[in-house]
Design a protein around this motif. Sequence first.
Motif, PDB file in Angstrom:
ATOM      1  N   PRO A 124       0.777  -1.164   0.147  1.00  0.00           N
ATOM      2  CA  PRO A 124      -0.038   0.013  -0.057  1.00  0.00           C
ATOM      3  C   PRO A 124       0.873   1.208  -0.033  1.00  0.00           C
ATOM      4  N   LEU A 125       0.232   2.358  -0.689  1.00  0.00           N
ATOM      5  CA  LEU A 125       1.178   3.528  -0.811  1.00  0.00           C
ATOM      6  C   LEU A 125       0.088   4.635  -0.179  1.00  0.00           C
ATOM      7  N   TYR A 126       0.536   5.586   0.398  1.00  0.00           N
ATOM      8  CA  TYR A 126      -0.389   6.819   1.019  1.00  0.00           C
ATOM      9  C   TYR A 126       0.262   8.171   0.300  1.00  0.00           C
ATOM     10  N   ILE A 127      -0.632   8.685  -0.243  1.00  0.00           N
ATOM     11  CA  ILE A 127      -0.228   9.989  -0.940  1.00  0.00           C
ATOM     12  C   ILE A 127      -0.523  11.230  -0.118  1.00  0.00           C
ATOM     13  N   VAL A 128       0.349  12.103   0.421  1.00  0.00           N
ATOM     14  CA  VAL A 128       0.007  13.116   1.080  1.00  0.00           C
ATOM     15  C   VAL A 128       0.441  14.308   0.384  1.00  0.00           C
ATOM     16  N   GLY A 129      -0.461  15.110  -0.056  1.00  0.00           N
ATOM     17  CA  GLY A 129      -0.283  16.475  -0.945  1.00  0.00           C
ATOM     18  C   GLY A 129      -1.352  17.307  -0.847  1.00  0.00           C
ATOM     19  N   ALA A 130      -0.958  18.337  -1.596  1.00  0.00           N
ATOM     20  CA  ALA A 130      -2.068  19.497  -1.608  1.00  0.00           C
ATOM     21  C   ALA A 130      -2.522  19.755  -2.898  1.00  0.00           C
ATOM     22  N   PRO A 131      -3.610  19.168  -3.590  1.00  0.00           N
ATOM     23  CA  PRO A 131      -3.962  19.336  -4.972  1.00  0.00           C
ATOM     24  C   PRO A 131      -4.029  20.862  -5.229  1.00  0.00           C
ATOM     25  N   ALA A 170       3.683  15.830  -4.340  1.00  0.00           N
ATOM     26  CA  ALA A 170       3.293  15.083  -3.321  1.00  0.00           C
ATOM     27  C   ALA A 170       4.062  13.912  -2.819  1.00  0.00           C
ATOM     28  N   GLY A 171       4.052  13.699  -1.652  1.00  0.00           N
ATOM     29  CA  GLY A 171       4.808  12.552  -1.006  1.00  0.00           C
ATOM     30  C   GLY A 171       4.103  11.251  -1.147  1.00  0.00           C
ATOM     31  N   LEU A 172       4.803  10.042  -1.275  1.00  0.00           N
ATOM     32  CA  LEU A 172       4.197   8.629  -1.364  1.00  0.00           C
ATOM     33  C   LEU A 172       5.019   7.933  -0.083  1.00  0.00           C
ATOM     34  N   PHE A 173       4.186   7.446   0.893  1.00  0.00           N
ATOM     35  CA  PHE A 173       4.662   6.762   2.139  1.00  0.00           C
ATOM     36  C   PHE A 173       4.304   5.438   2.057  1.00  0.00           C
ATOM     37  N   ASP A 174       5.073   4.730   2.649  1.00  0.00           N
ATOM     38  CA  ASP A 174       4.659   3.565   3.063  1.00  0.00           C
ATOM     39  C   ASP A 174       3.764   3.278   4.303  1.00  0.00           C
ATOM     40  N   ALA A 175       3.601   2.051   4.616  1.00  0.00           N
ATOM     41  CA  ALA A 175       2.583   1.968   5.801  1.00  0.00           C
ATOM     42  C   ALA A 175       3.331   2.311   7.245  1.00  0.00           C
ATOM     43  N   GLN A 176       4.776   2.419   7.130  1.00  0.00           N
ATOM     44  CA  GLN A 176       5.410   2.821   8.289  1.00  0.00           C
ATOM     45  C   GLN A 176       5.444   4.360   8.490  1.00  0.00           C
ATOM     46  N   GLY A 177       5.225   5.162   7.328  1.00  0.00           N
ATOM     47  CA  GLY A 177       5.206   6.488   7.242  1.00  0.00           C
ATOM     48  C   GLY A 177       6.441   6.899   6.714  1.00  0.00           C
ATOM     49  N   ARG A 178       7.183   6.093   5.902  1.00  0.00           N
ATOM     50  CA  ARG A 178       8.729   6.539   5.455  1.00  0.00           C
ATOM     51  C   ARG A 178       8.365   6.820   4.036  1.00  0.00           C
ATOM     52  N   LEU A 179       9.288   7.888   3.626  1.00  0.00           N
ATOM     53  CA  LEU A 179       9.194   8.312   2.207  1.00  0.00           C
ATOM     54  C   LEU A 179       9.342   7.382   1.249  1.00  0.00           C
TER      55      LEU A 179
END
Length: 415
Positions: A124-131, A170-179
Motif C-alpha cells: 500500500p502507498l499513501y499519498i499526502v499532498g495539496a491538490p 506530493a509525497g508517497l509514503f509506506d505503511a510505516q510513514g517512510r517516504l
Amino acid sequence: MRHLLAPFALTLAVSLPASAQAPLAPDALFARVSPAVWVVQASDAQGKTLATGSAVATGPGTAVTSCQLLAKASSVALKRDNVSYGATLEFPDVERDLCQLRIANFTPPIVAMAPATALQVGMPLYIVGAPRGKELTLGIGMLAGVRRGGAGELEALQLASPVEKGLGGAGLFDAQGRLVGLLGTTPAANLAMPSAWIAELPARGRVAVERLAALPPMATAGSATTTGAIAAASRPSVIEYQLHDRLTNTYRKVFYKADPATDDRISFNNGGWIEKPGGEVVSVTTAIAGDFDAAMPPGGWGKANLKEEAAWRTRYSTVFGGSRINMELDATVMEDTVVKVGGQEIKAVRIEYRGYTQRFANAGSVYGNQYGKYWAEVWYSSELGRVVRFEAQTRGGAGGIAFQVRETLELVSIR
C-alpha cells in the motif's frame, strides 16, 4: 485511487521517528507525516501565480518538489495555513523532474526514507499532498511495479491507478510513514519518482548548474529568487538560432524576442510565438525559422515526457503566407545524446519524424496540391525545454508550384 479530505495538522514541534515497525492506521500516518508536506507556489515577476503543488521537507532548510512546477517562475514560496517561507532553487535535476529548494529558517519535522529494498509490488502507498495548492489530502493506493534500468538502477515507481490532478510534488509514503517517492506533474502516466533519487540530487544538480553556468549567454536570465538551471533556461529574453539553407548554402540568424509579460503564457515577437510554462507551444503565426516554424506539430517538436511517449502519430495543418501545409508524421524517440551549444555539451533526446507533407498554393485551392515525403530529425533538451537542433528535408510537385526544403536549425544562445 481515491482521495479522502483530511484536516491540516500543523505540528511543527514534533519530530518524526526514523522508522517504525508496525503499520500505522491511515489517520495516524497522516498526522505523523503531514507536517513535512508543504504547499509550493511559483509566481512570475508581477506576483501572479504560475503553478501550485506540493513539496516534501528533507532536512533543515531544504525541501524537494517537481521541477515542472518551478518552470518560468521568478519567485517560489512554501506555505501552510498562515505560515510562508521564501525559497530558492538549489539543485535542479530536470531530467528526472526532481528539484531541491533552499529555505532560510525552515525547520520542519523530517520523515524517514524507505530503503530501496523495502519496495514490494502490491504494497500500500499513501499519498499526502495539496491538490492545486489547497488543503492537504490523504490518498490510498498501491505499488503496481518498480521500473529498473539495464544496470538495475531505479527508473520509476508504477502506481496501480491514476491520482488526482494537481498533486505534483506530493509525497508517497509506506505503511510505516517512510517516504517512498514523489509524484510528478503528469498523473496520467501513473509514475512516481523514487525517494532514493533524493540522495543523488546534490551531485546531479551541481553538474546541471555548472554545465549551464558555463554558457555565458544562457546564464543571465535567472532571477534573484529562483536561480540555477531552470530560471536560466526557462524565462529567456532572447532565443537565438542559426538557420542553414542547405539548398543555397546560406546562413541567417533567427531571433525570438520575448514580449512584455501579461499572463502565465510566454510570448515572443509580438505574439508570433506563444508557449506555456514548461515550453509547450500554443501557437506560431510567423514562420521566421523555415520549416521549424511552418511545419511545427501542435505543441511543438518535442515533448516533456518523452520517456513515457516513445512513439506517436500526428496529423495537422498550418497556414503561412497564403499557403497551407498538411502534415502526416510518425514520431519515434531514438536515443539520448549530447549536442554542443556555444562550445558546451547539452544533453538531448533525438526524435525521428517520418511521413508525408501536402502543400497547397493559394491557401488551399485545388490547383497546386502537391505531395512529398517528409523527413525530420529533432534534438530536444529537457533541461532547456527547447529544441537545440532541427533538420528537415522534403520535396514534391513539379513546375512552378514544386517545393523543396533542406534546412538545419541550431540553437546559438538563450539570454
